[in-house]
Scaffold this motif. Structure first.
Motif, PDB file in Angstrom:
ATOM      1  N   MET A   1     -45.108   9.773  11.977  1.00  0.00           N
ATOM      2  CA  MET A   1     -43.841  10.457  12.196  1.00  0.00           C
ATOM      3  C   MET A   1     -44.124  11.882  12.643  1.00  0.00           C
ATOM      4  O   MET A   1     -44.975  12.552  12.082  1.00  0.00           O
ATOM      5  N   SER A   2     -43.410  12.380  13.633  1.00  0.00           N
ATOM      6  CA  SER A   2     -43.642  13.711  14.166  1.00  0.00           C
ATOM      7  C   SER A   2     -43.109  14.777  13.221  1.00  0.00           C
ATOM      8  O   SER A   2     -42.245  14.523  12.395  1.00  0.00           O
ATOM      9  N   GLU A   3     -43.646  15.972  13.368  1.00  0.00           N
ATOM     10  CA  GLU A   3     -43.217  17.097  12.539  1.00  0.00           C
ATOM     11  C   GLU A   3     -41.840  17.569  12.987  1.00  0.00           C
ATOM     12  O   GLU A   3     -41.485  17.464  14.156  1.00  0.00           O
ATOM     13  N   SER A   4     -41.085  18.096  12.039  1.00  0.00           N
ATOM     14  CA  SER A   4     -39.748  18.609  12.345  1.00  0.00           C
ATOM     15  C   SER A   4     -39.835  19.947  13.061  1.00  0.00           C
ATOM     16  O   SER A   4     -40.713  20.757  12.782  1.00  0.00           O
ATOM     17  N   ARG A   5     -38.911  20.139  13.937  1.00  0.00           N
ATOM     18  CA  ARG A   5     -38.737  21.416  14.624  1.00  0.00           C
ATOM     19  C   ARG A   5     -37.346  21.898  14.243  1.00  0.00           C
ATOM     20  O   ARG A   5     -36.379  21.132  14.340  1.00  0.00           O
ATOM     21  N   ILE A   6     -37.215  23.135  13.793  1.00  0.00           N
ATOM     22  CA  ILE A   6     -35.927  23.695  13.402  1.00  0.00           C
ATOM     23  C   ILE A   6     -35.399  24.532  14.560  1.00  0.00           C
ATOM     24  O   ILE A   6     -36.085  25.434  15.044  1.00  0.00           O
ATOM     25  N   ILE A   7     -34.186  24.206  15.007  1.00  0.00           N
ATOM     26  CA  ILE A   7     -33.560  24.946  16.097  1.00  0.00           C
ATOM     27  C   ILE A   7     -32.175  25.414  15.678  1.00  0.00           C
ATOM     28  O   ILE A   7     -31.573  24.845  14.760  1.00  0.00           O
ATOM     29  N   SER A   8     -31.677  26.423  16.344  1.00  0.00           N
ATOM     30  CA  SER A   8     -30.307  26.876  16.119  1.00  0.00           C
ATOM     31  C   SER A   8     -29.364  25.999  16.921  1.00  0.00           C
ATOM     32  O   SER A   8     -29.643  25.658  18.073  1.00  0.00           O
ATOM     33  N   GLY A   9     -28.262  25.631  16.295  1.00  0.00           N
ATOM     34  CA  GLY A   9     -27.266  24.814  16.963  1.00  0.00           C
ATOM     35  C   GLY A   9     -25.961  25.567  17.115  1.00  0.00           C
ATOM     36  O   GLY A   9     -25.809  26.689  16.639  1.00  0.00           O
ATOM     37  N   ASP A  10     -25.025  24.930  17.790  1.00  0.00           N
ATOM     38  CA  ASP A  10     -23.690  25.503  17.948  1.00  0.00           C
ATOM     39  C   ASP A  10     -22.673  24.362  18.005  1.00  0.00           C
ATOM     40  O   ASP A  10     -23.012  23.205  17.732  1.00  0.00           O
ATOM     41  N   ALA A  11     -21.467  24.676  18.398  1.00  0.00           N
ATOM     42  CA  ALA A  11     -20.381  23.691  18.394  1.00  0.00           C
ATOM     43  C   ALA A  11     -20.727  22.448  19.223  1.00  0.00           C
ATOM     44  O   ALA A  11     -20.308  21.344  18.883  1.00  0.00           O
ATOM     45  N   ARG A  12     -21.525  22.609  20.265  1.00  0.00           N
ATOM     46  CA  ARG A  12     -21.908  21.460  21.104  1.00  0.00           C
ATOM     47  C   ARG A  12     -22.779  20.453  20.357  1.00  0.00           C
ATOM     48  O   ARG A  12     -22.917  19.312  20.783  1.00  0.00           O
ATOM     49  N   ASP A  13     -23.360  20.874  19.220  1.00  0.00           N
ATOM     50  CA  ASP A  13     -24.276  20.021  18.473  1.00  0.00           C
ATOM     51  C   ASP A  13     -23.614  19.286  17.308  1.00  0.00           C
ATOM     52  O   ASP A  13     -24.282  18.501  16.623  1.00  0.00           O
ATOM     53  N   ILE A  14     -22.344  19.526  17.095  1.00  0.00           N
ATOM     54  CA  ILE A  14     -21.660  18.893  15.958  1.00  0.00           C
ATOM     55  C   ILE A  14     -21.722  17.366  16.063  1.00  0.00           C
ATOM     56  O   ILE A  14     -21.991  16.680  15.068  1.00  0.00           O
ATOM     57  N   ALA A  15     -21.523  16.819  17.247  1.00  0.00           N
ATOM     58  CA  ALA A  15     -21.576  15.357  17.403  1.00  0.00           C
ATOM     59  C   ALA A  15     -22.933  14.800  16.985  1.00  0.00           C
ATOM     60  O   ALA A  15     -23.012  13.700  16.425  1.00  0.00           O
ATOM     61  N   ALA A  16     -24.001  15.545  17.205  1.00  0.00           N
ATOM     62  CA  ALA A  16     -25.345  15.075  16.858  1.00  0.00           C
ATOM     63  C   ALA A  16     -25.586  15.050  15.353  1.00  0.00           C
ATOM     64  O   ALA A  16     -26.377  14.236  14.873  1.00  0.00           O
ATOM     65  N   ILE A  17     -24.914  15.932  14.616  1.00  0.00           N
ATOM     66  CA  ILE A  17     -25.146  15.952  13.164  1.00  0.00           C
ATOM     67  C   ILE A  17     -24.181  15.060  12.393  1.00  0.00           C
ATOM     68  O   ILE A  17     -24.429  14.747  11.232  1.00  0.00           O
TER      69      ILE A  17
END
Length: 153
Positions: A1-17
């Motif tokens: 399993m690959s390592e996690s990468r932490i990124i900043s999200g915004d309103a466009r990312d709500i569907a992904a979460i």
């Protein structure tokens, strides 16, 4: 399993979460937020969405906000099939580092008294600093305290 990468999200990312939101929280406590609630939160100044990605796919998230010199961890979720793999730990580590770099003094969170995440937060250095009696209500009518925890930076 690959390592996690932490990124900043915004309103466009709500569907992904939202798939994580819908599957990571026990439905008997009604703790998952709707996409409208998440979008509304992101309109409030000083709030942020962090996303943990593996292979360019969201596998976890955290919602935070800060006021003055304190950060509040409002919600953290990890896809059920990826729980206990270090993703939540990576998210909290990122939040702590960011708060320290920004000069915050403390990070607060609230957790249901019968939530197994209490042990996780204690292991990250959070300490109980308050209780809201009977704050959470289960669909069965049971009432549960909300434990307020803080991490001094």
């Amino acid at each position: 399993m690959s390592e996690s990468r932490i990124i900043s999200g915004d309103a466009r990312d709500i569907a992904a979460i939202m798939p994580i939101m819908d599957s990571a929280f026990a439905p008997e406590f009604g703790e998952a937020w709707t996409s409208a609630q998440c979008l509304s939160l992101l309109t409030v100044p000083q709030t942020s969405l962090l996303i943990a990605e593996q292979s360019q796919k969201a596998v976890g998230f955290a919602l935070t906000r800060w006021v003055c010199d304190e950060e509040e961890l409002l919600m953290i979720g990890v896809a059920p099939e990826r729980q206990r793999s270090g993703i939540a730990k990576a998210l909290v580590k990122h939040i702590v580092a960011r708060a320290q770099q920004s000069g915050r003094d403390r990070i607060f969170l609230e957790v249901r008294s019968n939530n197994s995440a209490l042990h996780f937060y204690r292991s990250r250095g959070f300490e109980k600093c308050g209780v809201r009696k009977s704050y959470y209500k289960g669909v069965d009518g049971g009432r549960y305290d909300a434990i307020t925890m803080a991490l001094n930076l």
